[in-house]
Write a protein that holds these residues in place. Structure first.
Motif, PDB file in Angstrom:
ATOM      1  N   ILE A 217     -22.459 -31.466 -32.002  1.00 16.72           N
ATOM      2  CA  ILE A 217     -21.169 -30.940 -32.410  1.00 16.72           C
ATOM      3  C   ILE A 217     -21.312 -30.015 -33.142  1.00 16.72           C
ATOM      4  O   ILE A 217     -20.387 -29.078 -33.196  1.00 16.72           O
ATOM      5  CB  ILE A 217     -20.409 -32.313 -32.942  1.00 16.72           C
ATOM      6  N   ARG A 218     -22.168 -29.947 -34.436  1.00 16.10           N
ATOM      7  CA  ARG A 218     -22.269 -28.749 -35.103  1.00 16.10           C
ATOM      8  C   ARG A 218     -22.747 -27.612 -34.254  1.00 16.10           C
ATOM      9  O   ARG A 218     -22.085 -26.583 -34.701  1.00 16.10           O
ATOM     10  CB  ARG A 218     -23.312 -29.044 -36.243  1.00 16.10           C
ATOM     11  N   GLY A 219     -23.434 -27.651 -33.291  1.00 13.33           N
ATOM     12  CA  GLY A 219     -23.725 -26.713 -32.342  1.00 13.33           C
ATOM     13  C   GLY A 219     -22.754 -26.082 -31.670  1.00 13.33           C
ATOM     14  O   GLY A 219     -22.524 -24.846 -31.596  1.00 13.33           O
ATOM     15  N   LYS A 220     -21.891 -26.987 -31.310  1.00 19.03           N
ATOM     16  CA  LYS A 220     -20.652 -26.788 -30.319  1.00 19.03           C
ATOM     17  C   LYS A 220     -19.630 -25.806 -31.416  1.00 19.03           C
ATOM     18  O   LYS A 220     -18.828 -25.094 -30.929  1.00 19.03           O
ATOM     19  CB  LYS A 220     -20.070 -27.811 -29.477  1.00 19.03           C
ATOM     20  N   ALA A 221     -19.564 -26.121 -32.619  1.00 24.88           N
ATOM     21  CA  ALA A 221     -18.533 -25.943 -33.497  1.00 24.88           C
ATOM     22  C   ALA A 221     -18.834 -24.261 -33.948  1.00 24.88           C
ATOM     23  O   ALA A 221     -17.970 -23.548 -33.897  1.00 24.88           O
ATOM     24  CB  ALA A 221     -18.629 -26.678 -34.687  1.00 24.88           C
ATOM     25  N   ALA A 222     -20.085 -23.947 -33.819  1.00 25.01           N
ATOM     26  CA  ALA A 222     -20.426 -22.526 -34.071  1.00 25.01           C
ATOM     27  C   ALA A 222     -19.696 -21.949 -35.248  1.00 25.01           C
ATOM     28  O   ALA A 222     -19.324 -20.858 -35.050  1.00 25.01           O
ATOM     29  CB  ALA A 222     -20.110 -21.900 -32.858  1.00 25.01           C
ATOM     30  N   TYR A 256     -12.693 -26.605 -34.726  1.00 24.33           N
ATOM     31  CA  TYR A 256     -13.015 -27.472 -33.443  1.00 24.33           C
ATOM     32  C   TYR A 256     -12.882 -28.839 -33.982  1.00 24.33           C
ATOM     33  O   TYR A 256     -13.039 -29.347 -35.026  1.00 24.33           O
ATOM     34  CB  TYR A 256     -14.657 -27.324 -33.635  1.00 24.33           C
ATOM     35  N   PHE A 257     -12.314 -29.440 -32.855  1.00 27.54           N
ATOM     36  CA  PHE A 257     -11.671 -30.873 -32.769  1.00 27.54           C
ATOM     37  C   PHE A 257     -12.703 -31.827 -32.375  1.00 27.54           C
ATOM     38  O   PHE A 257     -13.361 -31.405 -30.983  1.00 27.54           O
ATOM     39  CB  PHE A 257     -10.541 -30.882 -32.276  1.00 27.54           C
ATOM     40  N   VAL A 258     -12.941 -32.911 -32.897  1.00 26.42           N
ATOM     41  CA  VAL A 258     -13.951 -33.995 -32.471  1.00 26.42           C
ATOM     42  C   VAL A 258     -13.340 -35.243 -32.202  1.00 26.42           C
ATOM     43  O   VAL A 258     -12.544 -35.940 -33.193  1.00 26.42           O
ATOM     44  CB  VAL A 258     -15.077 -33.964 -33.546  1.00 26.42           C
ATOM     45  N   GLU A 282     -10.547 -30.494 -18.346  1.00 26.15           N
ATOM     46  CA  GLU A 282     -10.803 -29.441 -18.617  1.00 26.15           C
ATOM     47  C   GLU A 282     -12.017 -29.141 -19.770  1.00 26.15           C
ATOM     48  O   GLU A 282     -12.571 -27.975 -19.621  1.00 26.15           O
ATOM     49  CB  GLU A 282      -9.590 -28.850 -19.621  1.00 26.15           C
ATOM     50  N   VAL A 283     -12.112 -30.162 -20.578  1.00 25.03           N
ATOM     51  CA  VAL A 283     -13.346 -30.045 -21.246  1.00 25.03           C
ATOM     52  C   VAL A 283     -14.650 -30.000 -20.671  1.00 25.03           C
ATOM     53  O   VAL A 283     -15.516 -29.422 -20.782  1.00 25.03           O
ATOM     54  CB  VAL A 283     -13.281 -31.206 -22.287  1.00 25.03           C
ATOM     55  N   GLU A 284     -14.677 -31.115 -19.775  1.00 23.34           N
ATOM     56  CA  GLU A 284     -15.876 -31.064 -18.711  1.00 23.34           C
ATOM     57  C   GLU A 284     -16.254 -29.531 -18.012  1.00 23.34           C
ATOM     58  O   GLU A 284     -17.388 -29.410 -17.861  1.00 23.34           O
ATOM     59  CB  GLU A 284     -15.999 -32.224 -17.833  1.00 23.34           C
ATOM     60  N   THR A 287     -13.268 -25.336 -19.583  1.00 27.08           N
ATOM     61  CA  THR A 287     -12.176 -24.419 -19.651  1.00 27.08           C
ATOM     62  C   THR A 287     -11.375 -24.725 -21.136  1.00 27.08           C
ATOM     63  O   THR A 287     -10.852 -23.827 -21.617  1.00 27.08           O
ATOM     64  CB  THR A 287     -10.948 -25.071 -18.406  1.00 27.08           C
ATOM     65  N   VAL A 288     -11.525 -25.821 -21.632  1.00 28.04           N
ATOM     66  CA  VAL A 288     -11.094 -25.884 -23.079  1.00 28.04           C
ATOM     67  C   VAL A 288     -12.355 -26.190 -23.764  1.00 28.04           C
ATOM     68  O   VAL A 288     -13.424 -26.941 -23.557  1.00 28.04           O
ATOM     69  CB  VAL A 288     -10.469 -27.141 -23.087  1.00 28.04           C
ATOM     70  N   GLU A 289     -12.762 -25.100 -24.837  1.00 25.05           N
ATOM     71  CA  GLU A 289     -14.058 -25.289 -25.355  1.00 25.05           C
ATOM     72  C   GLU A 289     -13.744 -25.439 -27.132  1.00 25.05           C
ATOM     73  O   GLU A 289     -14.676 -25.264 -27.839  1.00 25.05           O
ATOM     74  CB  GLU A 289     -14.810 -24.104 -25.365  1.00 25.05           C
ATOM     75  N   ASN A 290     -12.433 -25.947 -27.472  1.00 19.62           N
ATOM     76  CA  ASN A 290     -12.271 -26.246 -29.054  1.00 19.62           C
ATOM     77  C   ASN A 290     -12.229 -27.692 -29.156  1.00 19.62           C
ATOM     78  O   ASN A 290     -11.731 -28.069 -30.334  1.00 19.62           O
ATOM     79  CB  ASN A 290     -11.216 -25.672 -29.451  1.00 19.62           C
ATOM     80  N   ILE A 291     -12.541 -28.533 -28.555  1.00 18.03           N
ATOM     81  CA  ILE A 291     -12.331 -29.887 -28.689  1.00 18.03           C
ATOM     82  C   ILE A 291     -13.579 -30.683 -28.003  1.00 18.03           C
ATOM     83  O   ILE A 291     -14.207 -30.473 -26.869  1.00 18.03           O
ATOM     84  CB  ILE A 291     -11.223 -30.275 -28.313  1.00 18.03           C
ATOM     85  N   HIS A 292     -14.284 -31.529 -28.487  1.00 18.68           N
ATOM     86  CA  HIS A 292     -15.194 -32.637 -27.926  1.00 18.68           C
ATOM     87  C   HIS A 292     -14.589 -33.877 -27.733  1.00 18.68           C
ATOM     88  O   HIS A 292     -13.871 -34.412 -28.500  1.00 18.68           O
ATOM     89  CB  HIS A 292     -16.263 -33.060 -28.906  1.00 18.68           C
TER      90      HIS A 292
END
Length: 414
Positions: A217-222, A256-258, A282-284, A287-292
């Motif tokens: 998650i830290r990596g995805k949050a960037a 970034y939302f988890v 959309e996450v998978e 398309t949506v990249e600000n939420i895990h």
């Protein structure tokens, strides 16, 4: 208490979901630190014993664990925890399990303690059940008692009967505890028993090795601020949470939302389920990249892994909907010193404001949440002043030391 004959406590819980195992372990250890022997009676004594043994500070010689059938739902279409028949059966089963445990370990139980007393009250408005079934001192922690905050009315009187609070008048009751301190005076007036404010204690252990999801998650949050919630329940504000993520995305905010842990789709309406499943797709797809969000992830069973994930957040989501009680989210946030986003009023909102833990919202809406998150990102509170959270004060008032003091005092009544 006699040093040659320590008090023996039967710790009884018919539920083994969510945080019940964690609280069971905490109460077991706390009673032991107060000098008592503990007979833990629960649906999964093997897991309870393993949880207890996981901490080398706990004494395995003064704790025994025995089985108890999981409590069933009521015959009112399964809507409630109990009914006049099933609630009384729980008292009988608890008494039978205690008798069997006494025979197995050779200890005589002096005090019965229910860390989730609610299951033993519902739809049983008489104090005779514990007196007849147990016939010995008992106490417990009562969580859902917020009906005492309602204005006097016929509906409230009927609700009091249905909740079964009159059962606390039992001659063997040594007082009860609550996590929400707002209704102590009303409860004491109704029951005639001492009511004590308990700390909402949490565990702060971390895993020996980092929890992989926390690093992912830290990596995805960037570098974006992470807003997180664990346990995707409707009452925890999951829908406003994902809608806030959508609005933040529209506004191009560095957030970034988890959304981690288990989700139970049955809680949501058909249209809400469609909204959630659409987001998951959309996450998978990217398309949506600000939420895990992974609806198949399931519950995080290990508390240390839970903590490692939680401390990866920058802001803790506590904007619950239609929920009145205390929340371990605030305790976790105080431990790891994370500002919180909460709805105004009730127990959670009052505490966030009292201890200045973050920002409260008039309602858990995306518009209000995103406005508040913008302030929190800059280290500001509701009044636009710099945050000055009293994390230390909250940790002190909701500490294991406070729990130990309360339970030690309870043992002195035996």
């Amino acid at each position: 208490m006699s040093t040659s004959s320590p008090v023996t406590v039967a710790l009884v819980d018919p539920l083994w979901v969510g945080h019940h195992p964690m609280y069971f372990t905490q109460f077991t250890a706390s009673f032991q630190r107060a000098g008592a022997r503990v007979v833990g009676i629960c649906p999964d004594p093997v897991e309870a014993a393993a949880n207890h043994a996981a901490d080398p500070a706990n004494d395995p010689e003064t704790a025994r664990f025995h089985p108890l059938p999981t409590g069933g739902r009521s015959f009112f279409n399964g809507r409630f925890e109990g009914d006049p028949v099933r609630t009384f059966q729980r008292w009988r089963r608890a008494a039978d399990a205690i008798t069997a445990a006494e025979a197995a370990c050779g200890w005589k139980v002096d005090l019965v303690y229910f860390p989730y007393l609610d299951s033993y009250l519902r739809f049983l408005p008489t104090s005779l059940a514990p007196d007849g079934a147990l016939g010995r001192p008992w106490s417990g922690l009562y969580l859902r008692n917020h009906h005492h905050g309602e204005a006097p009315s016929l509906l409230k009187s009927l609700r009091l009967l249905a909740k079964g609070d009159a059962l606390i008048r039992s001659k063997h009751c040594r007082g009860i505890g609550v996590l929400d301190e707002r209704f102590i005076r009303a409860l004491e007036g109704y029951t005639g028993r001492r009511v004590t404010a308990y700390p909402d204690v949490t565990q702060a252990d971390l895993p020996d090795r980092p929890f992989p999801l926390a690093g992912e998650i830290r990596g995805k949050a960037a570098g974006r601020k992470i807003v997180g919630m664990i346990g995707l329940e409707k009452r925890k504000g999951f829908l406003p949470f994902i809608r806030s993520a959508a609005l933040a995305r529209e506004k191009n905010l560095p957030l970034y939302f988890v959304a981690a842990g288990a989700i139970h789709f049955g809680e949501f309406t058909e249209s809400e389920q469609q909204e959630i499943r659409s987001l998951a797709a959309e996450v998978e797809s990217g398309t949506v990249e600000n939420i895990h969000f992974d609806p198949a992830a399931g519950r995080i069973p290990d508390e240390a892994d839970f903590n490692d994930l939680f401390r990866s957040f920058d802001i803790a989501w506590a904007a619950y909907e239609g929920f009145f009680g205390s929340s371990g989210t605030l305790s976790k946030a105080a431990v790891f010193e994370l500002p919180c986003l909460a709805t105004q009023g009730e127990c959670i909102g009052n505490r966030v404001e009292k201890y200045r833990l973050g920002v409260t919202l008039p309602e858990a809406s995306a518009a209000h949440a995103v406005e508040a998150l913008t302030a929190l990102m800059d280290g500001r509170g509701s009044d636009d002043a710099p945050l000055a959270p009293d994390f230390a004060g909250y940790r002190r008032d909701h500490s294991l030391e406070r729990l130990d003091e309360i339970l030690a005092a309870l043992l002195q009544t035996i």
